[in-house]
Design a protein around this motif. Sequence first.
Motif, PDB file in Angstrom:
ATOM      1  N   LYS A   1     -26.171  12.591 -19.742  1.00  0.00           N
ATOM      2  CA  LYS A   1     -25.865  12.147 -18.377  1.00  0.00           C
ATOM      3  C   LYS A   1     -26.434  10.757 -18.088  1.00  0.00           C
TER       4      LYS A   1
ATOM      5  N   VAL B   1     -32.395  14.214 -14.386  1.00  0.00           N
ATOM      6  CA  VAL B   1     -31.594  12.984 -14.441  1.00  0.00           C
ATOM      7  C   VAL B   1     -31.899  12.108 -13.228  1.00  0.00           C
ATOM      8  N   GLU B   2     -31.982  12.725 -12.066  1.00  0.00           N
ATOM      9  CA  GLU B   2     -32.262  11.965 -10.844  1.00  0.00           C
ATOM     10  C   GLU B   2     -33.644  11.317 -10.926  1.00  0.00           C
TER      11      GLU B   2
ATOM     12  N   SER C   1     -29.645  15.894 -20.302  1.00  0.00           N
ATOM     13  CA  SER C   1     -30.170  14.803 -19.475  1.00  0.00           C
ATOM     14  C   SER C   1     -29.850  13.458 -20.096  1.00  0.00           C
TER      15      SER C   1
ATOM     16  N   ILE D   1     -31.714  20.223 -15.037  1.00  0.00           N
ATOM     17  CA  ILE D   1     -31.196  19.014 -15.682  1.00  0.00           C
ATOM     18  C   ILE D   1     -30.791  17.978 -14.642  1.00  0.00           C
ATOM     19  N   ASP D   2     -30.074  18.390 -13.619  1.00  0.00           N
ATOM     20  CA  ASP D   2     -29.639  17.443 -12.585  1.00  0.00           C
ATOM     21  C   ASP D   2     -30.840  16.795 -11.904  1.00  0.00           C
ATOM     22  N   GLN D   3     -31.903  17.573 -11.683  1.00  0.00           N
ATOM     23  CA  GLN D   3     -33.110  17.009 -11.078  1.00  0.00           C
ATOM     24  C   GLN D   3     -33.784  16.035 -12.036  1.00  0.00           C
TER      25      GLN D   3
ATOM     26  N   GLU E   1     -28.927  24.222 -15.234  1.00  0.00           N
ATOM     27  CA  GLU E   1     -28.160  23.087 -14.700  1.00  0.00           C
ATOM     28  C   GLU E   1     -28.936  22.369 -13.596  1.00  0.00           C
ATOM     29  N   LYS E   2     -29.546  23.124 -12.710  1.00  0.00           N
ATOM     30  CA  LYS E   2     -30.282  22.527 -11.589  1.00  0.00           C
ATOM     31  C   LYS E   2     -31.468  21.704 -12.095  1.00  0.00           C
TER      32      LYS E   2
END
Length: 302
Positions: free
Chosen positions: A216, A58-59, A213, A54-56, A51-52
């Motif tokens: 999102k 996307v950012e 990704s 993927i969130d990075q 999860e971490k």
Amino acid sequence: MTDVNDRLNTEMSNKKSERLHNFSTLEIIELMNEEDHVVPAVVKRALPQIEKVIDQAVEVVKNGGKLFYFGAGTSGRLGVLDASECPPTFGVPEDLVNGIIAGGDHALRYAIEGAEDSEEAGVADVGKHVSLNDMVIGIASSGRTPYVLGVIDAAKKLGVPTAGISCNHNAELSKVVDLPIELPVGAEVITGSTRLKAGTAQKMVLNMISSASMIKLGKVYNNLMINVQASNKKLRKRTLSIIQEITGVSEAEALRYSEQAQGDARVAILMVLLNADAEKAKEFLEEKSGNFAEVMNDLEKK
């Protein structure tokens, strides 16, 4: 002295497959199937780590950066495979998600002797491809491949976010990246053949990273590949089905709108829903940076 390989789960001997050469065909594949059942549970335990990453990712993409997978051998090939499937599936530029394999593209089909052993080659490849806005994900079953460690060292000096995917506990790779993912699937049926369980685990995680990704980032609407590129007969048919499912028009109408939208399902759908021409529909998309899901969320609020 005990060789370092003996301390890596990916290099250990699997007791279940001793005397494997005497197994019947059915016994071989039954054991392989049994061992493969280990993989989803291992991946599930790593979901918070995934999860971490993927969130990075996307950012990074939202800020104009690109994603890079680096690996050697099977790990490198899996990265290239995942990257190459993003443009047709999600309609993104070919250079948004990139797979780099030690030894270059020739290594996709042929083993390049010593390619994975060069930290210097990893450093050089980062210098060739990665910019300050990007993100680097190193893939190494052992978690200690010199090429990948060289990649991460160069990426960290560049100051870009780094992640690592390995298949051993407390991997060296995990210690040097910002965001580690560990997938300890254990000994392989064929000792050291990490294209088996380890490769399967890596492929599952890469599927998650790229797919989640893109979801999102608005490249999927509901569960539909809204950004699919209609580059062949199958995908042209899928595009029409997506237009029909969301708008309710007939197949003939969907085809007409698709042609006017030059095969872009998003534009065709907005033409129908907004009763607008293709240019107007494109303007709506551009206002949301091409994020179709955000456009639809706004329309649903009206």
